[in-house]
Design a protein around this motif. Sequence first.
Motif, mmCIF file in Angstrom:
data_model
loop_
_atom_site.group_PDB
_atom_site.id
_atom_site.type_symbol
_atom_site.label_atom_id
_atom_site.label_comp_id
_atom_site.label_asym_id
_atom_site.label_seq_id
_atom_site.Cartn_x
_atom_site.Cartn_y
_atom_site.Cartn_z
ATOM 1 N N ASN A 1 31.751 33.543 -21.439
ATOM 2 C CA ASN A 1 33.081 32.954 -21.531
ATOM 3 C C ASN A 1 33.507 32.292 -20.225
ATOM 4 O OD1 ASN A 1 33.423 33.554 -24.182
ATOM 5 N ND2 ASN A 1 34.558 35.427 -23.814
ATOM 6 N N THR A 2 32.560 31.710 -19.525
ATOM 7 C CA THR A 2 32.875 30.970 -18.315
ATOM 8 C C THR A 2 32.647 29.491 -18.573
ATOM 9 O OG1 THR A 2 30.618 31.236 -17.481
ATOM 10 C CG2 THR A 2 32.253 32.881 -16.786
ATOM 11 N N ASP B 1 31.532 25.881 -17.147
ATOM 12 C CA ASP B 1 30.828 25.098 -16.148
ATOM 13 C C ASP B 1 30.928 23.634 -16.585
ATOM 14 O OD1 ASP B 1 29.205 24.031 -14.210
ATOM 15 O OD2 ASP B 1 27.366 24.987 -14.914
ATOM 16 N N PRO B 2 31.568 22.763 -15.789
ATOM 17 C CA PRO B 2 31.789 21.378 -16.228
ATOM 18 C C PRO B 2 30.502 20.596 -16.461
ATOM 19 C CG PRO B 2 32.441 21.645 -13.944
ATOM 20 C CD PRO B 2 32.117 23.012 -14.470
ATOM 21 N N LYS B 3 29.395 21.068 -15.909
ATOM 22 C CA LYS B 3 28.127 20.368 -16.107
ATOM 23 C C LYS B 3 27.438 20.794 -17.396
ATOM 24 C CE LYS B 3 27.640 20.011 -11.207
ATOM 25 N NZ LYS B 3 27.613 20.978 -10.168
ATOM 26 N N GLU B 4 27.838 21.947 -17.922
ATOM 27 C CA GLU B 4 27.216 22.441 -19.155
ATOM 28 C C GLU B 4 27.987 21.998 -20.370
ATOM 29 O OE1 GLU B 4 26.041 26.447 -19.791
ATOM 30 O OE2 GLU B 4 25.423 26.688 -17.714
ATOM 31 N N ARG B 5 27.265 21.816 -21.421
ATOM 32 C CA ARG B 5 27.834 21.440 -22.710
ATOM 33 C C ARG B 5 28.190 22.711 -23.464
ATOM 34 N NH1 ARG B 5 25.507 21.073 -27.830
ATOM 35 N NH2 ARG B 5 25.947 19.187 -28.959
ATOM 36 N N PHE B 6 29.304 22.686 -24.210
ATOM 37 C CA PHE B 6 29.581 23.809 -25.106
ATOM 38 C C PHE B 6 29.975 23.273 -26.476
ATOM 39 C CE2 PHE B 6 33.856 23.322 -23.190
ATOM 40 C CZ PHE B 6 34.658 23.321 -24.321
ATOM 41 N N GLU B 7 29.788 24.130 -27.448
ATOM 42 C CA GLU B 7 30.036 23.767 -28.844
ATOM 43 C C GLU B 7 30.795 24.901 -29.512
ATOM 44 O OE1 GLU B 7 26.970 23.528 -32.407
ATOM 45 O OE2 GLU B 7 26.701 21.884 -30.981
ATOM 46 N N PHE C 1 37.082 27.037 -24.157
ATOM 47 C CA PHE C 1 37.888 25.845 -24.437
ATOM 48 C C PHE C 1 39.122 25.801 -23.545
ATOM 49 C CE2 PHE C 1 41.421 24.091 -27.068
ATOM 50 C CZ PHE C 1 41.046 22.761 -26.989
ATOM 51 N N LEU C 2 39.837 26.917 -23.460
ATOM 52 C CA LEU C 2 41.047 26.962 -22.637
ATOM 53 C C LEU C 2 40.724 26.777 -21.158
ATOM 54 C CD1 LEU C 2 42.941 29.827 -24.474
ATOM 55 C CD2 LEU C 2 43.356 27.360 -24.632
ATOM 56 N N LYS C 3 39.615 27.351 -20.700
ATOM 57 C CA LYS C 3 39.222 27.183 -19.293
ATOM 58 C C LYS C 3 38.808 25.747 -19.000
ATOM 59 C CE LYS C 3 37.969 31.934 -18.387
ATOM 60 N NZ LYS C 3 36.904 32.896 -18.108
ATOM 61 N N SER C 4 38.206 25.070 -19.997
ATOM 62 C CA SER C 4 37.834 23.672 -19.776
ATOM 63 C C SER C 4 39.074 22.800 -19.641
ATOM 64 C CB SER C 4 36.949 23.163 -20.917
ATOM 65 O OG SER C 4 37.684 22.982 -22.104
ATOM 66 N N LEU C 5 40.101 23.102 -20.423
ATOM 67 C CA LEU C 5 41.356 22.356 -20.296
ATOM 68 C C LEU C 5 42.009 22.621 -18.940
ATOM 69 C CD1 LEU C 5 42.858 22.902 -23.857
ATOM 70 C CD2 LEU C 5 41.716 20.864 -22.978
ATOM 71 N N LYS C 6 41.996 23.878 -18.530
ATOM 72 C CA LYS C 6 42.591 24.239 -17.237
ATOM 73 C C LYS C 6 41.822 23.600 -16.086
ATOM 74 C CE LYS C 6 44.114 28.229 -14.608
ATOM 75 N NZ LYS C 6 44.199 29.694 -14.546
ATOM 76 N N TYR C 7 40.500 23.586 -16.181
ATOM 77 C CA TYR C 7 39.665 22.996 -15.139
ATOM 78 C C TYR C 7 39.983 21.514 -14.948
ATOM 79 C CZ TYR C 7 35.594 21.259 -12.672
ATOM 80 O OH TYR C 7 34.770 20.635 -11.761
ATOM 81 N N HIS C 8 40.183 20.807 -16.058
ATOM 82 C CA HIS C 8 40.457 19.373 -15.998
ATOM 83 C C HIS C 8 41.946 19.067 -15.828
ATOM 84 C CE1 HIS C 8 36.382 18.120 -16.749
ATOM 85 N NE2 HIS C 8 36.307 18.926 -17.783
ATOM 86 N N MET D 1 36.392 28.885 -35.289
ATOM 87 C CA MET D 1 35.253 28.232 -34.717
ATOM 88 C C MET D 1 34.687 29.115 -33.622
ATOM 89 S SD MET D 1 36.548 24.372 -34.369
ATOM 90 C CE MET D 1 36.712 23.350 -35.767
ATOM 91 N N LYS D 2 33.419 29.262 -33.605
ATOM 92 C CA LYS D 2 32.769 30.142 -32.659
ATOM 93 C C LYS D 2 32.107 29.326 -31.559
ATOM 94 C CE LYS D 2 29.293 33.735 -32.518
ATOM 95 N NZ LYS D 2 28.240 34.391 -33.243
ATOM 96 N N SER D 3 32.189 29.829 -30.343
ATOM 97 C CA SER D 3 31.615 29.135 -29.206
ATOM 98 C C SER D 3 30.121 29.390 -29.142
ATOM 99 C CB SER D 3 32.281 29.615 -27.924
ATOM 100 O OG SER D 3 31.708 28.975 -26.823
ATOM 101 N N LYS D 4 29.366 28.330 -28.915
ATOM 102 C CA LYS D 4 27.927 28.458 -28.789
ATOM 103 C C LYS D 4 27.523 27.760 -27.499
ATOM 104 C CE LYS D 4 23.726 27.142 -31.198
ATOM 105 N NZ LYS D 4 23.184 26.406 -32.313
ATOM 106 N N GLY D 5 26.724 28.393 -26.710
ATOM 107 C CA GLY D 5 26.260 27.768 -25.491
ATOM 108 C C GLY D 5 26.715 28.494 -24.245
ATOM 109 N N SER D 6 27.837 29.150 -24.267
ATOM 110 C CA SER D 6 28.307 29.900 -23.109
ATOM 111 C C SER D 6 28.203 31.386 -23.411
ATOM 112 C CB SER D 6 29.753 29.547 -22.790
ATOM 113 O OG SER D 6 29.828 28.214 -22.376
#
Length: 172
Positions: A9-10, A12-18, A153-160, A1-6
């Motif tokens: 590779n940073t 931001d909790p306010k931004e959406r990623f897919e 994805f991994l940074k979003s898990l770490k952030y939360h 799965m490829k990341s779209k939106g960032s």
Amino acid sequence: MKSKGSKHNTFDPKERFEIRNPVWAFWVCLLVMVGCLVTFFVFLYLKRQNTITDNTFYIGYIFLGVSLLSAVGIYACIYEKLIYSNGVYKYHNAFGKNRIASVKEIGSVKVLTVYYHTKYGINSKIRIFFYDKSKNILIKIIDDGTLSKNEVFLKSLKYHRIKVIREEKYDY
């Protein structure tokens, strides 16, 4: 799965990623589907011209079947994705029920890698499980390795502060 939106590779909790399937998988399925359909219609044309026999024409049905399987692959490449938006992970499963998990209810995420032996060597299967605080499965994803290694994805898990458990099993 490829990341779209960032872009960098940073997270931001306010931004959406897919995160989607790789683009190359879509193009491979599309090319196989078109190629097999063209081949089927060539067989059909040759059958109408009485150039080939009925026994040979059955090979055309094989190409038609492969093109239908490729069409299913195209559908999966387009529909399957993991979306993060406003503290909620949404997994759109191509062949199952869509799943939603809020960051507040996720207790941990397990990345399970199962290694198995084939005649070509050792292969692996990766599964990702989102668990709630009571160890019930919220989301289950079959991964090809890109989601489990996706930095956003991994940074979003770490952030939360969601605990990531990596487990490896050897099945040979």
